[in-house]
Design a protein around this motif. Structure first.
Motif, PDB file in Angstrom:
ATOM      1  N   ILE A  20       7.264  17.712   4.670  1.00  0.00           N
ATOM      2  CA  ILE A  20       6.105  16.963   5.157  1.00  0.00           C
ATOM      3  C   ILE A  20       6.371  15.463   5.035  1.00  0.00           C
ATOM      4  CG2 ILE A  20       3.649  16.507   4.866  1.00  0.00           C
ATOM      5  CD1 ILE A  20       3.286  19.254   3.746  1.00  0.00           C
ATOM      6  N   GLU A  21       6.207  14.764   6.140  1.00  0.00           N
ATOM      7  CA  GLU A  21       6.340  13.310   6.126  1.00  0.00           C
ATOM      8  C   GLU A  21       5.020  12.725   5.631  1.00  0.00           C
ATOM      9  OE1 GLU A  21       7.094   9.604   9.243  1.00  0.00           O
ATOM     10  OE2 GLU A  21       7.223  11.689   9.932  1.00  0.00           O
ATOM     11  N   VAL A  22       5.073  11.937   4.553  1.00  0.00           N
ATOM     12  CA  VAL A  22       3.851  11.478   3.891  1.00  0.00           C
ATOM     13  C   VAL A  22       3.821   9.959   3.811  1.00  0.00           C
ATOM     14  CG1 VAL A  22       2.433  11.618   1.810  1.00  0.00           C
ATOM     15  CG2 VAL A  22       3.834  13.580   2.498  1.00  0.00           C
ATOM     16  N   ASP A  23       2.646   9.391   4.146  1.00  0.00           N
ATOM     17  CA  ASP A  23       2.363   7.981   3.899  1.00  0.00           C
ATOM     18  C   ASP A  23       1.057   7.898   3.132  1.00  0.00           C
ATOM     19  OD1 ASP A  23       4.321   6.060   5.148  1.00  0.00           O
ATOM     20  OD2 ASP A  23       3.904   7.335   6.882  1.00  0.00           O
ATOM     21  N   HIS A  24       1.010   7.000   2.163  1.00  0.00           N
ATOM     22  CA  HIS A  24      -0.214   6.783   1.394  1.00  0.00           C
ATOM     23  C   HIS A  24      -0.638   5.334   1.569  1.00  0.00           C
ATOM     24  CE1 HIS A  24      -2.388   6.495  -2.750  1.00  0.00           C
ATOM     25  NE2 HIS A  24      -3.239   6.702  -1.750  1.00  0.00           N
ATOM     26  N   VAL A  25      -1.838   5.124   2.121  1.00  0.00           N
ATOM     27  CA  VAL A  25      -2.360   3.785   2.350  1.00  0.00           C
ATOM     28  C   VAL A  25      -3.712   3.664   1.663  1.00  0.00           C
ATOM     29  CG1 VAL A  25      -1.109   3.533   4.524  1.00  0.00           C
ATOM     30  CG2 VAL A  25      -3.445   4.456   4.531  1.00  0.00           C
ATOM     31  N   GLN A  26      -4.218   2.446   1.610  1.00  0.00           N
ATOM     32  CA  GLN A  26      -5.436   2.207   0.841  1.00  0.00           C
ATOM     33  C   GLN A  26      -6.705   2.133   1.683  1.00  0.00           C
ATOM     34  OE1 GLN A  26      -5.305   2.264  -2.596  1.00  0.00           O
ATOM     35  NE2 GLN A  26      -3.227   2.918  -2.028  1.00  0.00           N
ATOM     36  N   SER A  27      -6.584   1.955   2.988  1.00  0.00           N
ATOM     37  CA  SER A  27      -7.776   1.760   3.807  1.00  0.00           C
ATOM     38  C   SER A  27      -7.634   2.435   5.163  1.00  0.00           C
ATOM     39  CB  SER A  27      -8.044   0.270   4.005  1.00  0.00           C
ATOM     40  OG  SER A  27      -7.034  -0.298   4.835  1.00  0.00           O
ATOM     41  N   ALA A  28      -8.776   2.588   5.837  1.00  0.00           N
ATOM     42  CA  ALA A  28      -8.779   3.171   7.165  1.00  0.00           C
ATOM     43  C   ALA A  28      -8.018   2.283   8.147  1.00  0.00           C
ATOM     44  CB  ALA A  28     -10.214   3.391   7.634  1.00  0.00           C
ATOM     45  N   ALA A  29      -8.136   0.966   7.972  1.00  0.00           N
ATOM     46  CA  ALA A  29      -7.419   0.044   8.856  1.00  0.00           C
ATOM     47  C   ALA A  29      -5.913   0.218   8.728  1.00  0.00           C
ATOM     48  CB  ALA A  29      -7.811  -1.401   8.524  1.00  0.00           C
ATOM     49  N   GLU A  30      -5.428   0.397   7.488  1.00  0.00           N
ATOM     50  CA  GLU A  30      -3.999   0.632   7.279  1.00  0.00           C
ATOM     51  C   GLU A  30      -3.582   1.973   7.869  1.00  0.00           C
ATOM     52  OE1 GLU A  30      -2.332  -0.660   3.281  1.00  0.00           O
ATOM     53  OE2 GLU A  30      -4.491  -0.689   2.882  1.00  0.00           O
ATOM     54  N   ALA A  31      -4.466   2.963   7.776  1.00  0.00           N
ATOM     55  CA  ALA A  31      -4.154   4.275   8.361  1.00  0.00           C
ATOM     56  C   ALA A  31      -4.013   4.161   9.873  1.00  0.00           C
ATOM     57  CB  ALA A  31      -5.258   5.274   8.014  1.00  0.00           C
ATOM     58  N   ALA A  32      -4.880   3.367  10.500  1.00  0.00           N
ATOM     59  CA  ALA A  32      -4.796   3.165  11.946  1.00  0.00           C
ATOM     60  C   ALA A  32      -3.477   2.506  12.322  1.00  0.00           C
ATOM     61  CB  ALA A  32      -5.979   2.322  12.422  1.00  0.00           C
ATOM     62  N   GLU A  33      -3.061   1.511  11.541  1.00  0.00           N
ATOM     63  CA  GLU A  33      -1.786   0.839  11.795  1.00  0.00           C
ATOM     64  C   GLU A  33      -0.623   1.804  11.628  1.00  0.00           C
ATOM     65  OE1 GLU A  33      -1.588  -2.459   9.163  1.00  0.00           O
ATOM     66  OE2 GLU A  33      -3.249  -3.558  10.100  1.00  0.00           O
ATOM     67  N   CYS A  34      -0.711   2.639  10.603  1.00  0.00           N
ATOM     68  CA  CYS A  34       0.358   3.599  10.321  1.00  0.00           C
ATOM     69  C   CYS A  34       0.502   4.596  11.464  1.00  0.00           C
ATOM     70  CB  CYS A  34       0.043   4.313   9.012  1.00  0.00           C
ATOM     71  SG  CYS A  34       1.394   5.323   8.371  1.00  0.00           S
ATOM     72  N   LEU A  35      -0.635   5.072  11.963  1.00  0.00           N
ATOM     73  CA  LEU A  35      -0.604   6.042  13.059  1.00  0.00           C
ATOM     74  C   LEU A  35      -0.160   5.375  14.355  1.00  0.00           C
ATOM     75  CD1 LEU A  35      -1.234   9.015  13.745  1.00  0.00           C
ATOM     76  CD2 LEU A  35      -3.558   8.303  14.307  1.00  0.00           C
ATOM     77  N   ALA A  36      -0.596   4.135  14.558  1.00  0.00           N
ATOM     78  CA  ALA A  36      -0.255   3.429  15.792  1.00  0.00           C
ATOM     79  C   ALA A  36       1.225   3.063  15.858  1.00  0.00           C
ATOM     80  CB  ALA A  36      -1.100   2.166  15.918  1.00  0.00           C
ATOM     81  N   ALA A  37       1.873   2.916  14.697  1.00  0.00           N
ATOM     82  CA  ALA A  37       3.275   2.538  14.665  1.00  0.00           C
ATOM     83  C   ALA A  37       4.138   3.525  15.439  1.00  0.00           C
ATOM     84  CB  ALA A  37       3.751   2.432  13.223  1.00  0.00           C
ATOM     85  N   GLU A  38       3.793   4.790  15.362  1.00  0.00           N
ATOM     86  CA  GLU A  38       4.512   5.810  16.122  1.00  0.00           C
ATOM     87  C   GLU A  38       3.677   6.300  17.299  1.00  0.00           C
ATOM     88  OE1 GLU A  38       3.249   9.810  13.668  1.00  0.00           O
ATOM     89  OE2 GLU A  38       5.122   8.805  13.144  1.00  0.00           O
ATOM     90  N   GLY A  39       2.362   6.001  17.215  1.00  0.00           N
ATOM     91  CA  GLY A  39       1.445   6.405  18.270  1.00  0.00           C
ATOM     92  C   GLY A  39       1.227   7.905  18.261  1.00  0.00           C
ATOM     93  N   PRO A  40       0.053   8.394  18.656  1.00  0.00           N
ATOM     94  CA  PRO A  40      -0.079   9.826  18.885  1.00  0.00           C
ATOM     95  C   PRO A  40       0.973  10.257  19.892  1.00  0.00           C
ATOM     96  CG  PRO A  40      -2.239   8.769  18.940  1.00  0.00           C
ATOM     97  CD  PRO A  40      -1.211   7.668  18.904  1.00  0.00           C
ATOM     98  N   GLN A  41       1.698  11.314  19.583  1.00  0.00           N
ATOM     99  CA  GLN A  41       2.757  11.796  20.450  1.00  0.00           C
ATOM    100  C   GLN A  41       2.269  12.969  21.279  1.00  0.00           C
ATOM    101  OE1 GLN A  41       6.348  12.574  18.221  1.00  0.00           O
ATOM    102  NE2 GLN A  41       6.296  10.576  17.190  1.00  0.00           N
ATOM    103  N   GLY A  42       2.822  13.094  22.463  1.00  0.00           N
ATOM    104  CA  GLY A  42       2.428  14.176  23.347  1.00  0.00           C
ATOM    105  C   GLY A  42       2.559  15.525  22.662  1.00  0.00           C
TER     106      GLY A  42
END
Length: 489
Positions: A441-463
């Protein structure tokens, strides 16, 4: 054109003689003991000036740090027809000594004036979904004469407001009741006075305010205290606290209906198979009457919810056929299972991904259920954005850490954990040298919803992705959902 004889002989319902306005000035004054400034009618009730619509009655409630009278200009600008106030104003109003007490008084008056079947719903999880399903079922069967509490208006303000909004012509009313301390439900259920009281499940939600799950079961069982004579209690047969709930219900209910799949259930699951196009085809036995119906919502938890819905509909005298149709058509609720198709890049080349919005609330039980459902959802890659679970008390780290097991079992590929409380789960999933439970499992731990959005956007939702977003409402993951769905297909 002459009217058809059948139309001329349409049966007269006594309820049709009641007024069309939600409240008149005279009725409001009588309910609250206040003094009306003049004659007027209102079509709705509101406590938030930002939500006021044309024709609403605005309650100028006074809080510990705010005075609702400050928002009167905004309420009238948005179309309020009148207001409940504790000081004279120029606009139409009813003057009372205490606006909060007036709201409760109007809730009581609304409950007293209807000749309706009333259902109260509580539980550690699933109560909003069950409330909405009951409303859809009863509204369909009564041709639009059902009423329910909207959103999650389930506390000491939301419940009387929801009652005050109930039209006199209502045939069925469904009210959600919540609590995070002992004694709260006892007060709410005596306002609602249900004919049928439903407990969806008992789980460690808000357990930080209780000594354990047994105390939560006792607090949820307070809903039975307000049952009307001849009332029916509907309880989860497969829950570990079934006997505790049953003992409480036996003191207040004339009849108890247990729902589930085990031998103790009266509303019992016989079979559940995947339905064409999603959802589940359910066969159930309601005490000798067998039913077959489809649930649009996926997941074993919705199968259990549907049994509670069917048991309640039968107990209140509703139309089971209409209930089955309503369940088959019911879509996911915002923040509680709504599914969206969102733009994506790469991946399988489809250009879209599935977003499952569970951002409104989270506790250990609901987390496990939705993680399992994510794993069962066909997808190229399973991604979970999980916010912290709040109000878990001293065992907070353990409850978060234990989510590692369902994540591994469900085969989740990517996890973004949000909030400091998620440190224990991040460690369990191998974020530190002390643990490597789920190296895949690829795991990232962030402190806020804004950081989570940035983390997800970095790779973007994939098809081809299936993305679950779930956490306690205070984590703020709803903003992430809104951003992802802004360009929804």
């Amino acid at each position: 054109m002459n009217a058809h004889p059948a139309m001329m002989n349409w049966p007269v319902d006594p309820i049709d003689t009641r007024g069309l306005a939600l409240w008149t000035a005279q009725e409001i004054a009588a309910a609250t003991g206040g003094s009306a400034s003049g004659a007027f009618e209102v079509s709705g009730c509101e406590i938030d000036s930002r939500e006021v619509r044309d024709g609403d009655l605005f309650f100028a409630l006074n809080g510990e740090t705010s005075d609702g009278h400050r928002f009167l200009p905004g309420a009238f600008e948005r179309g309020a027809a009148a207001a409940i106030v504790d000081r004279p104003i120029e606009q139409p109003h009813v003057l009372v000594s205490d606006t909060s007490s007036a709201l409760e008084d109007m809730g009581k008056a609304a409950r007293n004036r209807v000749d309706a079947g009333i259902i109260g719903v509580t539980g550690s999880a699933g109560k909003t979904g069950v409330k909405e399903a009951l409303y859809a079922a009863l509204d369909r069967g009564s041709r639009g004469r059902a009423h329910r509490s909207v959103k999650s208006y389930n506390n000491h303000v939301g419940v009387p407001l929801s009652l005050a909004r109930m039209p006199a012509r209502t045939s069925f009313g469904v009210f959600e009741m919540g609590m995070n301390h002992a004694g709260e439900l006892a007060a709410l259920t005596r306002l609602v006075r249900p004919h049928v009281a439903v407990v969806t499940t008992i789980a460690p939600a808000h357990i930080g305010h209780f000594s354990g799950e047994e105390a939560i079961a006792d607090a949820k069982g307070e809903i039975f205290e307000g049952l009307e004579p001849g009332g029916v209690a509907i309880i989860p047969a497969d829950n570990p606290h079934y006997m505790r709930l049953r003992a409480k219900a036996e003191r207040h209910a004339e009849r108890i209906v247990a729902f589930g799949s085990g031998p103790k259930a009266n509303a019992r699951l016989l079979d559940a198979v995947p339905a064409i196009g999603g959802g589940t085809l359910v066969t159930a036995d309601l005490g000798g009457r067998k039913l077959c119906y489809t649930i649009a919502q996926p997941g074993a938890h919705w199968v259990a919810n549907s049994l509670a819905v069917m048991a309640a509909v039968e107990a209140i005298g509703g139309d089971l056929g209409a209930a089955g149709l309503a369940l088959a058509e019911m879509e996911g609720l915002a923040g509680r299972g709504a599914r969206h198709t969102v733009p994506a890049r790469g991946g399988d080349g489809s250009g879209q991904a599935l977003l499952i919005d569970e951002s409104y609330n989270a506790n250990p039980a609901s987390m496990r259920v939705t993680i399992e459902q994510l794993g069962a959802t066909p997808a190229r890659r399973h991604v979970a954005v999980l916010g912290a679970m709040r109000e878990l008390g001293a065992d907070e780290d353990r409850y978060h850490r234990e989510l590692a097991t369902p994540l591994v079992a469900a085969g989740i590929d990517r996890v973004i954990l949000v909030g400091p409380e998620m440190a224990a789960l991040a460690q369990a999933l191998g974020k530190s040298a002390s643990g490597a439970l789920a190296e895949a499992i690829e795991v990232d731990h962030v402190q806020s919803a804004a950081e989570a959005a940035e983390c997800l956007a970095a790779e973007g939702p994939q098809g081809g992705d299936a993305i679950l977003v779930k956490g306690s409402n205070s984590v703020g993951l709803g903003a992430l959902v809104r951003a992802l769905t802004a360009r929804e297909n």
